[in-house]
Design an enzyme around this catalytic site. Structure first.
Site, short mmCIF file in Angstrom:
data_model
loop_
_atom_site.label_atom_id
_atom_site.label_comp_id
_atom_site.label_asym_id
_atom_site.label_seq_id
_atom_site.Cartn_x
_atom_site.Cartn_y
_atom_site.Cartn_z
N CYS A 2 86.20 -41.40 -21.45
CA CYS A 2 87.55 -40.38 -19.90
C CYS A 2 88.69 -41.12 -20.93
O CYS A 2 88.78 -41.68 -21.74
CB CYS A 2 87.66 -41.44 -18.57
SG CYS A 2 86.01 -41.41 -17.73
N ARG A 27 86.92 -39.13 -26.76
CA ARG A 27 86.28 -40.60 -26.20
C ARG A 27 85.29 -40.05 -25.36
O ARG A 27 84.25 -41.18 -24.47
CB ARG A 27 87.30 -40.47 -24.84
CG ARG A 27 88.55 -41.32 -25.45
CD ARG A 27 90.08 -41.82 -24.66
NE ARG A 27 89.80 -43.14 -24.19
CZ ARG A 27 89.66 -43.70 -24.15
NH1 ARG A 27 90.20 -44.38 -24.69
NH2 ARG A 27 89.27 -45.19 -23.44
N TRP A 75 83.65 -38.49 -17.76
CA TRP A 75 82.24 -38.80 -18.24
C TRP A 75 81.50 -39.63 -16.88
O TRP A 75 81.85 -39.93 -16.35
CB TRP A 75 82.40 -39.39 -19.73
CG TRP A 75 81.14 -40.03 -20.44
CD1 TRP A 75 80.55 -38.93 -20.87
CD2 TRP A 75 80.20 -40.36 -19.72
NE1 TRP A 75 79.40 -39.69 -21.52
CE2 TRP A 75 78.94 -40.63 -20.96
CE3 TRP A 75 79.94 -41.83 -18.81
CZ2 TRP A 75 77.96 -40.63 -20.58
CZ3 TRP A 75 79.26 -42.51 -19.33
CH2 TRP A 75 77.72 -42.83 -19.80
N ASN A 101 89.85 -43.76 -14.59
CA ASN A 101 89.06 -44.71 -15.54
C ASN A 101 88.66 -45.61 -15.47
O ASN A 101 89.44 -46.89 -15.35
CB ASN A 101 90.04 -44.87 -17.02
CG ASN A 101 89.95 -43.44 -17.83
OD1 ASN A 101 89.98 -42.34 -17.36
ND2 ASN A 101 90.17 -43.48 -18.89
N GLY A 102 87.20 -45.72 -14.98
CA GLY A 102 86.44 -47.47 -14.48
C GLY A 102 85.76 -46.98 -13.88
O GLY A 102 85.12 -46.26 -13.56
N GLU A 492 72.60 -48.31 -39.93
CA GLU A 492 73.44 -47.28 -39.68
C GLU A 492 72.64 -45.89 -40.07
O GLU A 492 73.59 -44.61 -38.91
CB GLU A 492 74.30 -47.91 -40.21
CG GLU A 492 75.31 -46.77 -40.28
CD GLU A 492 76.49 -46.55 -38.69
OE1 GLU A 492 77.14 -45.48 -38.45
OE2 GLU A 492 75.30 -47.49 -38.12
N GLU A 499 72.86 -39.49 -33.72
CA GLU A 499 74.15 -39.05 -32.65
C GLU A 499 74.80 -37.51 -33.47
O GLU A 499 74.94 -37.05 -31.91
CB GLU A 499 75.55 -40.14 -33.19
CG GLU A 499 74.94 -41.32 -32.59
CD GLU A 499 75.65 -42.40 -33.39
OE1 GLU A 499 76.91 -43.40 -32.62
OE2 GLU A 499 77.05 -42.21 -34.92
#
Length: 619
Positions: A2, A27, A75, A101-102, A492, A499
């Site tokens: 977000c 983000r 998000w 956000n949160g 990685e 990803e």
């Protein structure tokens, strides 16, 4: 996850809001929206599911005018990604608008109560509860001073006192278009200070090019912002004196320049980001590393009997690399913990244990919670972080900034190599405090100084890697195999491919291949071997031959001039040789490029992969 932006001043708010939201796309989000004041004394709210471009097209046909406004990229956590669930949300009879956000953990109890009181909800989000709750207190709050905004702040603080969870919150009020109220707890917010204008954002990247003066809000702080003034109060303790810091970033740091994607730009920035990580931190006179912000004495570090490195995702892989370095150079036992597990575990730890929290953003919720839990138990907790003023940077006892510069692509590249280099420098520092000789320290420093140029050489493999990507772009599974220092490199490399290209990939220690993963080997499953010269070279070659014997195609990352591995592998990528414990920083470069080129060829959104977020601020 977000993104938040806000503006109050003399220019059209929507211009900054849209530019700011674009800079926050990294983000992670699935919907976006803005709210501004129109000339009729009401809000113009525009929301859209999907990318910022779709929101921009909607605003072109129906402009949002006004010099005060807020914007948000969401998000989804509570409620599907729909227009109704997108931010901003309105409270009461559209008396205010908020972006948040949160996560509010007790939202359902508050929602039930407000619905009983007659408030109507229009979304399935936890965030709308905040808007309606503030609106309910706004009716009853009374100004206690000559401050015209006192009752607004009182309503916000009353509402915040009822919330359990985290928030970065920005509120605008229909009857007061000349003020913004912002608050934070566990989710970052910054205020940019301009001339006759102020900016709000969830991190500093939207402010670059607009102002170089920035105020980082801390937990429990509430800011009252007008075009000409900024007042910061503590939610429970009254007004405080805030400090204005200089934003050390330039517009070019957040622009694409000549690159097609941020990820590719950041891959090619790694020689410079590594130089920045070392700048001023290597002392040839003392043959050691020098850090200014650790806030512990050499005696305290020398007395450390154990270290815990905690992180998530890519940063966890860097921590695993750090374990190898610190144990070899400093002979200190190191444990690498997933932060999401450490925060709920109660491991037996002795006094003298040091915790290092590793994070690019400084806002990762699980890493923050693990750090705070260790602090509560009395252990020294330090941070390796890339973002100045971030929550973890503020909460740790000390730490080291990476100085990698803004990393916009969701899949971390330059932050990872900077983390590895900083951990190697810490290993040098701890080693020199203990048993590492002066000559060994100087040799290591020489190797570190040479590293950026060797990474630049590794970037010259780009064209070779692109051709290999074309060859394997249609494969559905990859194995990545390495040993010792390059086991984290294998992990990685596999993560990068997963990803951004959505191809299934797994990383293993090369010798573990025959303990299960070899069952996956067939002519359609490429194995990426990392085969540097060194103590286990012949062992890795033997593992490679076992794959070839079963018809599996092999891509090998090898040292320049390695004829033995080149004869065995189907495809070879040659990289320069460096100090063995620094070799993974060189070896990861072609693996980053391989993931990038495969993702591009498959038509994937490289910088904004599906379902992922750059800063994971929820559990």
């Amino acid at each position: 996850m977000c993104g938040i932006v806000g503006y109050i001043g003399h220019r059209e708010a929507a211009d900054f809001l849209m530019e700011g939201l674009r800079r926050l796309e990294y983000r992670g989000y699935d919907s976006a929206g803005v709210a501004t004041f129109n000339g009729g004394g009401n809000f113009t709210v525009t929301r859209n599911v999907g990318r910022i471009d779709a929101l921009s097209r909607r605003l072109e046909s129906s402009p949002a005018t006004g010099q005060t406004g807020i914007g948000h990229t969401r998000w989804a956590t509570h409620g599907a990604p729909t227009e109704a669930n997108a931010h901003p949300h309105l409270g009461g009879d559209s008396v205010l608008a908020i972006v948040h956000n949160g996560v509010i953990e007790n939202y359902q109890q508050i929602k039930d109560r407000l619905e009983h009181e007659g408030y109507t909800f229009h979304s399935a989000t936890d965030s709308e509860v905040i808007a309606q709750l503030i609106a309910s207190y706004l009716v009853d709050s009374l100004a206690s001073s000559d401050d015209p905004y006192a009752h607004l702040v009182a309503a916000v603080k009353l509402a915040l006192g009822q919330l359990r969870g985290t928030y970065g919150l920005v509120v605008i009020f229909r009857e007061f278009p000349d003020v913004i109220v912002a608050a934070r707890l566990g989710s970052p917010l910054v205020v940019g200070v301009g001339k006759g204008e102020h900016f709000v954002a969830s991190d500093a990247s939207p402010l670059v090019g607009y102002t170089d003066k920035i105020v980082y809000l801390a937990d429990h702080q509430v800011a009252v912002i007008t075009s000409d003034d900024l007042q910061v109060t503590h939610r429970d303790q009254g007004q405080i004196q805030h400090s204005v810091e200089i934003l050390d970033a330039e517009l070019g740091d957040v622009d694409l320049g000549d690159f097609k994607h941020y990820m590719l730009k950041e891959i090619f920035e790694q020689p410079e980001s590594l130089r920045n990580a070392m700048r001023g931190r290597l002392s040839e006179d003392d043959a050691t590393a020098v850090f200014g912000g650790l806030n512990l004495t050499p005696q305290q570090f020398r007395g450390a009997g154990r270290m815990i490195l905690t992180a998530c995702g890519t940063s966890w892989h860097a921590g695993l690399f750090g374990e190898y370095c610190i144990e070899e150079l400093a002979r200190v036992p190191v444990e690498v913990e997933y932060a999401s597990e450490l925060r709920y575990r109660n491991p037996p730890l002795k006094l003298g244990t040091l915790l290092f929290a590793i994070t690019q953003s400084g806002e990762t919720a699980d890493t923050l919670a693990a750090l705070l839990e260790m602090k509560r138990k009395g252990y020294s907790s330090l941070a390796l972080c890339n973002v100045v003023g971030s929550t973890i940077a503020q909460e740790s006892d000390g730490g080291v900034y990476l100085h990698a510069g803004p990393e916009i692509g969701v899949a971390s590249t330059k932050a990872y190599t900077s983390q590895c280099l900083v951990l190697a420098m810490l290993a040098l520092y701890f080693g020199r405090l203990r048993h590492l000789s002066f000559d060994a320290g100087r040799r290591i420093i020489d190797g570190m100084h040479a590293l950026p140029d060797q990474v630049q050489n590794a970037l010259q493999t780009n064209n070779v890697v692109q051709e290999i990507a074309r060859k394997y772009v249609d494969r559905d599974n990859f194995l990545y195999l390495g040993r010792q220092y390059d086991f984290p490199t294998a992990l990685e490399g596999a993560l990068k491919l997963k990803e951004i290209s959505y191809i299934h990939a797994e990383g293993y220690p090369a010798a573990e291949m025959k303990h299960g993963p070899i069952a996956l080997v067939d002519d359609a499953t490429p194995s990426v071997f990392i085969v540097p010269q060194g103590a286990v070279y012949e062992k890795v070659i033997a593992n490679l031959e076992e794959i070839k014997a079963r018809g599996g195609p092999v891509i090998a990352i090898v040292g320049q001039g390695d004829k033995q591995a080149a004869r065995l592998a189907d495809d070879v990528i040659e990289v320069p040789a460096v100090e063995p414990f620094l070799q993974p920083i060189v070896n990861i470069i072609p693996l980053q490029l391989l993931a990038y080129h495969i993702a591009v060829l498959r038509g994937c959104d490289v910088d904004k992969p599906r379902n992922l977020a750059k800063s994971v601020t929820v559990e």
